[in-house]
Design a protein around this motif. Structure first.
Motif, PDB file in Angstrom:
ATOM      1  N   ASP A 127       0.822  -1.201   0.000  1.00  0.00           N
ATOM      2  CA  ASP A 127       0.000   0.000   0.000  1.00  0.00           C
ATOM      3  C   ASP A 127       0.862   1.260   0.000  1.00  0.00           C
ATOM      4  OD1 ASP A 127      -2.309   1.480  -0.019  1.00  0.00           O
ATOM      5  OD2 ASP A 127      -2.579   1.416   2.138  1.00  0.00           O
ATOM      6  N   ASP A 128       1.816   1.302  -0.881  1.00  0.00           N
ATOM      7  CA  ASP A 128       2.607   2.512  -1.032  1.00  0.00           C
ATOM      8  C   ASP A 128       2.209   3.183  -2.340  1.00  0.00           C
ATOM      9  OD1 ASP A 128       3.924   1.168  -3.099  1.00  0.00           O
ATOM     10  OD2 ASP A 128       5.510   0.497  -1.776  1.00  0.00           O
ATOM     11  N   LEU A 129       2.622   4.386  -2.540  1.00  0.00           N
ATOM     12  CA  LEU A 129       2.206   5.122  -3.731  1.00  0.00           C
ATOM     13  C   LEU A 129       2.665   4.469  -5.021  1.00  0.00           C
ATOM     14  CD1 LEU A 129       2.701   8.820  -2.631  1.00  0.00           C
ATOM     15  CD2 LEU A 129       0.571   7.566  -2.859  1.00  0.00           C
ATOM     16  N   ASP A 130       3.813   3.830  -5.014  1.00  0.00           N
ATOM     17  CA  ASP A 130       4.316   3.184  -6.222  1.00  0.00           C
ATOM     18  C   ASP A 130       3.389   2.081  -6.710  1.00  0.00           C
ATOM     19  OD1 ASP A 130       6.511   4.815  -6.291  1.00  0.00           O
ATOM     20  OD2 ASP A 130       7.822   3.394  -5.279  1.00  0.00           O
ATOM     21  N   PHE A 131       2.745   1.394  -5.786  1.00  0.00           N
ATOM     22  CA  PHE A 131       1.867   0.294  -6.172  1.00  0.00           C
ATOM     23  C   PHE A 131       0.710   0.784  -7.034  1.00  0.00           C
ATOM     24  CE2 PHE A 131      -1.696  -2.618  -5.546  1.00  0.00           C
ATOM     25  CZ  PHE A 131      -1.112  -3.798  -5.947  1.00  0.00           C
ATOM     26  N   PHE A 132       0.233   1.979  -6.735  1.00  0.00           N
ATOM     27  CA  PHE A 132      -0.930   2.496  -7.447  1.00  0.00           C
ATOM     28  C   PHE A 132      -0.568   3.344  -8.658  1.00  0.00           C
ATOM     29  CE2 PHE A 132      -2.396   1.647  -3.140  1.00  0.00           C
ATOM     30  CZ  PHE A 132      -3.461   0.808  -3.431  1.00  0.00           C
ATOM     31  N   MET A 133       0.706   3.502  -8.924  1.00  0.00           N
ATOM     32  CA  MET A 133       1.125   4.258 -10.094  1.00  0.00           C
ATOM     33  C   MET A 133       1.175   3.306 -11.287  1.00  0.00           C
ATOM     34  SD  MET A 133       1.312   7.202  -8.837  1.00  0.00           S
ATOM     35  CE  MET A 133       1.971   8.126 -10.199  1.00  0.00           C
ATOM     36  N   ILE A 134       0.141   3.328 -12.092  1.00  0.00           N
ATOM     37  CA  ILE A 134       0.044   2.436 -13.235  1.00  0.00           C
ATOM     38  C   ILE A 134       0.796   3.058 -14.395  1.00  0.00           C
ATOM     39  CG2 ILE A 134      -1.551   1.366 -14.870  1.00  0.00           C
ATOM     40  CD1 ILE A 134      -3.599   1.325 -12.582  1.00  0.00           C
ATOM     41  N   GLU A 135       1.728   2.312 -14.932  1.00  0.00           N
ATOM     42  CA  GLU A 135       2.568   2.829 -16.005  1.00  0.00           C
ATOM     43  C   GLU A 135       1.891   2.753 -17.363  1.00  0.00           C
ATOM     44  OE1 GLU A 135       6.228   0.706 -15.709  1.00  0.00           O
ATOM     45  OE2 GLU A 135       6.602   1.398 -13.673  1.00  0.00           O
ATOM     46  N   GLN A 136       0.990   1.801 -17.538  1.00  0.00           N
ATOM     47  CA  GLN A 136       0.318   1.646 -18.820  1.00  0.00           C
ATOM     48  C   GLN A 136      -0.738   2.739 -19.002  1.00  0.00           C
ATOM     49  OE1 GLN A 136       0.419  -0.775 -16.476  1.00  0.00           O
ATOM     50  NE2 GLN A 136       1.296  -2.621 -17.367  1.00  0.00           N
ATOM     51  N   ASN A 137      -1.073   3.007 -20.251  1.00  0.00           N
ATOM     52  CA  ASN A 137      -2.123   3.958 -20.582  1.00  0.00           C
ATOM     53  C   ASN A 137      -3.468   3.267 -20.338  1.00  0.00           C
ATOM     54  OD1 ASN A 137      -4.169   5.308 -22.073  1.00  0.00           O
ATOM     55  ND2 ASN A 137      -2.575   6.353 -23.239  1.00  0.00           N
ATOM     56  N   LEU A 138      -4.255   3.769 -19.389  1.00  0.00           N
ATOM     57  CA  LEU A 138      -5.513   3.117 -19.038  1.00  0.00           C
ATOM     58  C   LEU A 138      -6.528   3.154 -20.181  1.00  0.00           C
ATOM     59  CD1 LEU A 138      -6.031   4.174 -15.321  1.00  0.00           C
ATOM     60  CD2 LEU A 138      -5.194   2.018 -16.231  1.00  0.00           C
ATOM     61  N   ASP A 139      -6.501   4.209 -20.977  1.00  0.00           N
ATOM     62  CA  ASP A 139      -7.395   4.270 -22.134  1.00  0.00           C
ATOM     63  C   ASP A 139      -7.091   3.135 -23.101  1.00  0.00           C
ATOM     64  OD1 ASP A 139      -8.689   6.516 -21.199  1.00  0.00           O
ATOM     65  OD2 ASP A 139      -7.395   7.905 -22.293  1.00  0.00           O
ATOM     66  N   GLU A 140      -5.818   2.892 -23.342  1.00  0.00           N
ATOM     67  CA  GLU A 140      -5.431   1.809 -24.249  1.00  0.00           C
ATOM     68  C   GLU A 140      -5.780   0.442 -23.669  1.00  0.00           C
ATOM     69  OE1 GLU A 140      -1.342   2.066 -25.402  1.00  0.00           O
ATOM     70  OE2 GLU A 140      -1.577   4.124 -26.134  1.00  0.00           O
ATOM     71  N   LEU A 141      -5.534   0.263 -22.368  1.00  0.00           N
ATOM     72  CA  LEU A 141      -5.867  -1.015 -21.731  1.00  0.00           C
ATOM     73  C   LEU A 141      -7.364  -1.289 -21.812  1.00  0.00           C
ATOM     74  CD1 LEU A 141      -3.656  -0.934 -18.509  1.00  0.00           C
ATOM     75  CD2 LEU A 141      -3.357  -2.389 -20.510  1.00  0.00           C
ATOM     76  N   SER A 142      -8.171  -0.276 -21.511  1.00  0.00           N
ATOM     77  CA  SER A 142      -9.626  -0.433 -21.561  1.00  0.00           C
ATOM     78  C   SER A 142     -10.087  -0.701 -22.989  1.00  0.00           C
ATOM     79  CB  SER A 142     -10.321   0.816 -21.024  1.00  0.00           C
ATOM     80  OG  SER A 142     -10.029   0.988 -19.673  1.00  0.00           O
TER      81      SER A 142
END
Length: 80
Positions: free
Chosen positions: A32-47
């Motif tokens: 539960d640190d900030l790095d865990f929630f920093m998603i590197e992929q583009n969420l628009d592309e993933l969706s």
């Protein structure tokens, strides 16, 4: 993120899932640190990729959407 959780091991994952959210939990704090929630992929592309490749979804022209809804509901719309 999935790989990071999988690297915790099955025992730790089970312990994390079974724990209550309000108690002290060293394992939860570890991920539960900030790095865990920093998603590197583009969420628009993933969706977009997910939706395009989903076996139960398909794109329709606007007027065809209503026809499919009518089939599903068994109700005829009049104003479209």
């Amino acid at each position: 993120m999935v790989a990071r959780v999988n690297n915790l091991g099955q025992e730790n994952i089970a312990r994390l899932v079974e724990s209550k959210g309000i108690e002290v939990n060293d394992l939860r704090d570890k991920i539960d640190d900030l790095d865990f929630f920093m998603i590197e992929q583009n969420l628009d592309e993933l969706s977009s990729d997910f939706l395009r490749n989903h076996k139960d979804l398909y794109a329709l022209p606007f007027n065809q959407i209503y026809i499919e809804i009518e089939k599903f509901l068994g109700y005829k719309f009049t104003n479209y």
